[in-house]
Design an enzyme around this catalytic site. Structure first.
Site, PDB file in Angstrom:
ATOM      1  N   HIS A  93     -18.617  -0.164   5.690  1.00 42.51           N
ATOM      2  CA  HIS A  93     -17.532  -1.097   5.385  1.00 42.51           C
ATOM      3  C   HIS A  93     -16.340  -0.299   4.846  1.00 42.51           C
ATOM      4  O   HIS A  93     -16.518   0.653   4.077  1.00 42.51           O
ATOM      5  CB  HIS A  93     -18.020  -2.105   4.338  1.00 42.51           C
ATOM      6  CG  HIS A  93     -16.936  -3.023   3.857  1.00 42.51           C
ATOM      7  ND1 HIS A  93     -16.137  -3.736   4.723  1.00 42.51           N
ATOM      8  CD2 HIS A  93     -16.509  -3.333   2.603  1.00 42.51           C
ATOM      9  CE1 HIS A  93     -15.276  -4.451   4.024  1.00 42.51           C
ATOM     10  NE2 HIS A  93     -15.470  -4.219   2.748  1.00 42.51           N
ATOM     11  N   CYS A 127     -17.395  -9.558   2.336  1.00 43.74           N
ATOM     12  CA  CYS A 127     -17.311  -8.348   3.170  1.00 43.74           C
ATOM     13  C   CYS A 127     -18.624  -8.012   3.872  1.00 43.74           C
ATOM     14  O   CYS A 127     -18.653  -7.128   4.732  1.00 43.74           O
ATOM     15  CB  CYS A 127     -16.848  -7.159   2.334  1.00 43.74           C
ATOM     16  SG  CYS A 127     -15.145  -7.331   1.807  1.00 43.74           S
ATOM     17  N   ASN A 129      -8.730  -2.768   4.315  1.00 43.66           N
ATOM     18  CA  ASN A 129      -9.980  -3.534   4.252  1.00 43.66           C
ATOM     19  C   ASN A 129      -9.773  -4.873   4.960  1.00 43.66           C
ATOM     20  O   ASN A 129      -9.131  -5.766   4.424  1.00 43.66           O
ATOM     21  CB  ASN A 129     -10.365  -3.730   2.780  1.00 43.66           C
ATOM     22  CG  ASN A 129     -11.672  -4.494   2.618  1.00 43.66           C
ATOM     23  OD1 ASN A 129     -12.226  -5.012   3.585  1.00 43.66           O
ATOM     24  ND2 ASN A 129     -12.152  -4.572   1.387  1.00 43.66           N
TER      25      ASN A 129
HETATM   26  O1  UT7 Z   1     -14.465  -5.006   0.071  1.00 42.00           O
HETATM   27  C1  UT7 Z   1     -14.930  -5.706  -1.045  1.00 42.00           C
HETATM   28  C2  UT7 Z   1     -15.316  -4.822  -2.116  1.00 42.00           C
HETATM   29  N1  UT7 Z   1     -14.174  -4.237  -2.756  1.00 42.00           N
HETATM   30  C3  UT7 Z   1     -14.186  -2.968  -3.105  1.00 42.00           C
HETATM   31  O2  UT7 Z   1     -15.132  -2.283  -2.817  1.00 42.00           O
HETATM   32  C4  UT7 Z   1     -13.024  -2.445  -3.891  1.00 42.00           C
HETATM   33  C5  UT7 Z   1     -13.522  -1.612  -5.033  1.00 42.00           C
HETATM   34  N2  UT7 Z   1     -12.461  -1.148  -5.935  1.00 42.00           N
HETATM   35  C6  UT7 Z   1     -11.562  -0.218  -5.572  1.00 42.00           C
HETATM   36  O3  UT7 Z   1     -11.493   0.183  -4.419  1.00 42.00           O
HETATM   37  C7  UT7 Z   1     -10.699   0.378  -6.642  1.00 42.00           C
HETATM   38  O4  UT7 Z   1     -11.163  -0.039  -7.892  1.00 42.00           O
HETATM   39  C8  UT7 Z   1      -9.182   0.026  -6.513  1.00 42.00           C
HETATM   40  C9  UT7 Z   1      -8.587   0.741  -5.317  1.00 42.00           C
HETATM   41  C10 UT7 Z   1      -8.995  -1.465  -6.375  1.00 42.00           C
HETATM   42  C11 UT7 Z   1      -8.442   0.521  -7.764  1.00 42.00           C
HETATM   43  O5  UT7 Z   1      -8.660   1.901  -7.936  1.00 42.00           O
HETATM   44  P1  UT7 Z   1      -9.154   2.473  -9.342  1.00 42.00           P
HETATM   45  O6  UT7 Z   1      -9.236   3.938  -9.176  1.00 42.00           O
HETATM   46  O7  UT7 Z   1     -10.407   1.739  -9.721  1.00 42.00           O
HETATM   47  O8  UT7 Z   1      -7.949   2.121 -10.278  1.00 42.00           O
HETATM   48  P2  UT7 Z   1      -7.958   1.332 -11.677  1.00 42.00           P
HETATM   49  O9  UT7 Z   1      -8.050  -0.135 -11.429  1.00 42.00           O
HETATM   50  O10 UT7 Z   1      -8.958   1.980 -12.588  1.00 42.00           O
HETATM   51  O11 UT7 Z   1      -6.522   1.696 -12.200  1.00 42.00           O
HETATM   52  C12 UT7 Z   1      -6.138   3.032 -12.542  1.00 42.00           C
HETATM   53  C13 UT7 Z   1      -4.684   3.034 -12.944  1.00 42.00           C
HETATM   54  C14 UT7 Z   1      -4.343   1.957 -13.974  1.00 42.00           C
HETATM   55  O12 UT7 Z   1      -3.347   2.470 -14.813  1.00 42.00           O
HETATM   56  P3  UT7 Z   1      -3.730   3.063 -16.271  1.00 42.00           P
HETATM   57  O13 UT7 Z   1      -4.374   1.918 -16.998  1.00 42.00           O
HETATM   58  O14 UT7 Z   1      -4.673   4.189 -15.998  1.00 42.00           O
HETATM   59  O15 UT7 Z   1      -2.405   3.487 -16.803  1.00 42.00           O
HETATM   60  C15 UT7 Z   1      -3.764   0.838 -13.123  1.00 42.00           C
HETATM   61  O16 UT7 Z   1      -2.889   0.011 -13.835  1.00 42.00           O
HETATM   62  O17 UT7 Z   1      -3.866   2.749 -11.805  1.00 42.00           O
HETATM   63  C16 UT7 Z   1      -3.055   1.603 -12.048  1.00 42.00           C
HETATM   64  N3  UT7 Z   1      -2.917   0.864 -10.800  1.00 42.00           N
HETATM   65  C17 UT7 Z   1      -2.004   1.147  -9.864  1.00 42.00           C
HETATM   66  N4  UT7 Z   1      -1.039   2.072  -9.804  1.00 42.00           N
HETATM   67  C18 UT7 Z   1      -0.274   2.115  -8.693  1.00 42.00           C
HETATM   68  C19 UT7 Z   1      -3.698  -0.174 -10.361  1.00 42.00           C
HETATM   69  N5  UT7 Z   1      -3.281  -0.560  -9.134  1.00 42.00           N
HETATM   70  C20 UT7 Z   1      -2.239   0.246  -8.808  1.00 42.00           C
HETATM   71  C21 UT7 Z   1      -1.402   0.340  -7.682  1.00 42.00           C
HETATM   72  N6  UT7 Z   1      -0.441   1.295  -7.668  1.00 42.00           N
HETATM   73  N7  UT7 Z   1      -1.548  -0.469  -6.619  1.00 42.00           N
END
Ligand code: UT7
Length: 330
Positions: free
Chosen positions: A257, A117, A287
């Site tokens: 970004h 990225c 993204n």
């Molecule tokens: O461009 C390159 C660099 N990349 C980035 O900068 C991306 C950085 N990361 C992120 O933007 C975020 O971490 C994500 C958007 C990918 C995920 O968001 P998060 O707030 O970190 O969610 P998480 O992975 O901590 O998951 C929270 C909850 C989990 O459920 P429990 O364990 O709390 O019950 C996940 O299983 O949300 C669940 N979950 C989803 N729910 C609905 C994970 N993905 C999804 C989804 N829809 N797509």
């Protein structure tokens, strides 16, 4: 003669026609519009379908041709074509070489630049250095990615985030002191275990087993990447402000970004900027990896004024990240 600086003098962009909404993704994986909107800020993204065109070069050529048309630029005058991308058309042969030929830049040399990225941000540094040295006069830098080619549309942790698109800028010498002022670019290879693609490279060439095990799709440990991104992007943006004695009131625009609206908000907050100074289109494109920064410039081109102070910031796989301070030139 004044010292040469490297300025952006033209912009072009292209996104594919097909719009993939959050509601469509709800039917493909266990997710919902509320979650995606609240956690990322994304409402829809674009996907390049085969009926429209194939490969990252298709997007790059469209963006470059738009730039040439808008800027009334003769492609034969271009010295170098750089394609910043994480999804080249194929390994080995240069995507940029193909793009250069297709747009009629027959006098240019061309190569690809891969830094996930941060590819476009690092490309800005490369293009500017060639210009500042006086060696070349017109450099076309294109950020283009067909992320849908490496997305598993059964994996809700990645498929909701990424989209396809391309943007292009032209760098030319400037004698008024406009253009790139300063850069702070970083890399940390320990990050590759959190974000990447295991298959297809020299460590894991394609085999039946690697394909069956979904190793040719991008993976990311979202939470870990988020933590690194949120602190590092803000750190480098703050550093570039400090180093150049820029107060928040001196910054005209943050060009961040577009990976996650929460990361963008945190960076803006650390810089003391309110939302009106932050370029944002993540809600429409998601993204697009190497294309986010030039797509922002194209979307906001009419608002940018000569002399405006732009602070770019990006974070990506590798890890790679950094910030650039640039004065807008037109
Ligand atoms: O461009 C390159 C660099 N990349 C980035 O900068 C991306 C950085 N990361 C992120 O933007 C975020 O971490 C994500 C958007 C990918 C995920 O968001 P998060 O707030 O970190 O969610 P998480 O992975 O901590 O998951 C929270 C909850 C989990 O459920 P429990 O364990 O709390 O019950 C996940 O299983 O949300 C669940 N979950 C989803 N729910 C609905 C994970 N993905 C999804 C989804 N829809 N797509």
């Amino acid at each position: 003669m004044n010292k040469l600086t490297a300025a952006i003098t033209a912009v072009g962009a292209y996104v594919p026609k097909f719009v993939m909404t959050n509601q469509m993704l709800e039917k493909m994986v266990d997710t919902n519009d509320e979650w995606i909107t609240a956690r990322t800020g994304i409402k829809e993204r674009r996907v390049l379908k085969k009926e429209e065109g194939e490969g990252t070069s298709f997007l790059a050529i469209k963006a470059a041709n738009e730039l040439l048309r808008k800027g009334n630029i003769d492609p034969k005058e271009i010295d170098l074509v750089l394609v910043a991308t994480a999804t080249p058309d194929s390994l080995v042969s240069s995507t940029a070489a193909f793009v250069a030929s297709e747009i009629g830049a027959n006098n240019a040399f061309a190569y690809d630049l891969l830094a996930a990225c941060s590819s476009f941000l690092f490309g800005m540094s490369t293009a500017s250095s060639y210009i500042e040295s006086g060696r070349y006069k017109k450099i076309l830098l294109i950020g283009a990615d067909k992320m849908s080619s490496i997305i598993n549309y059964k994996d809700r942790t990645t498929c909701i985030i990424f989209g396809d698109g391309a943007g292009a800028v032209l760098f030319e010498p400037n004698e008024e002191g406009l253009g790139l002022q300063d850069e702070y670019l970083r890399a940390d290879g320990t990050g590759r275990k959190f974000l990447g693609m295991e298959g297809g490279g020299s460590i894991m060439p394609a085999t039946h087993e690697s394909v069956d095990a979904d190793k040719h799709y991008i993976f990311q440990e979202g939470k870990s990447v988020f933590k690194f991104a949120v602190s590092n992007m803000a750190d480098v943006a703050e550093k570039i402000m400090e180093r150049n004695h820029l107060k928040n009131t001196d910054v005209s625009w943050l060009v961040p970004h577009q990976a996650n609206k929460r990361i963008i908000d945190a960076t803006a907050s650390r810089m003391g900027l309110d939302a009106s100074k932050v370029l944002m289109n993540i809600q429409r494109y998601g993204n697009t990896t190497s294309a986010t920064l030039p797509l922002l410039l194209a979307d906001y081109e009419n608002k940018l004024k000569k002399g405006d102070n732009l602070v770019f910031a990006a974070f990506g796989g590798g890890f790679t990240w950094g910030s650039i301070y640039l004065k807008w030139a037109y």
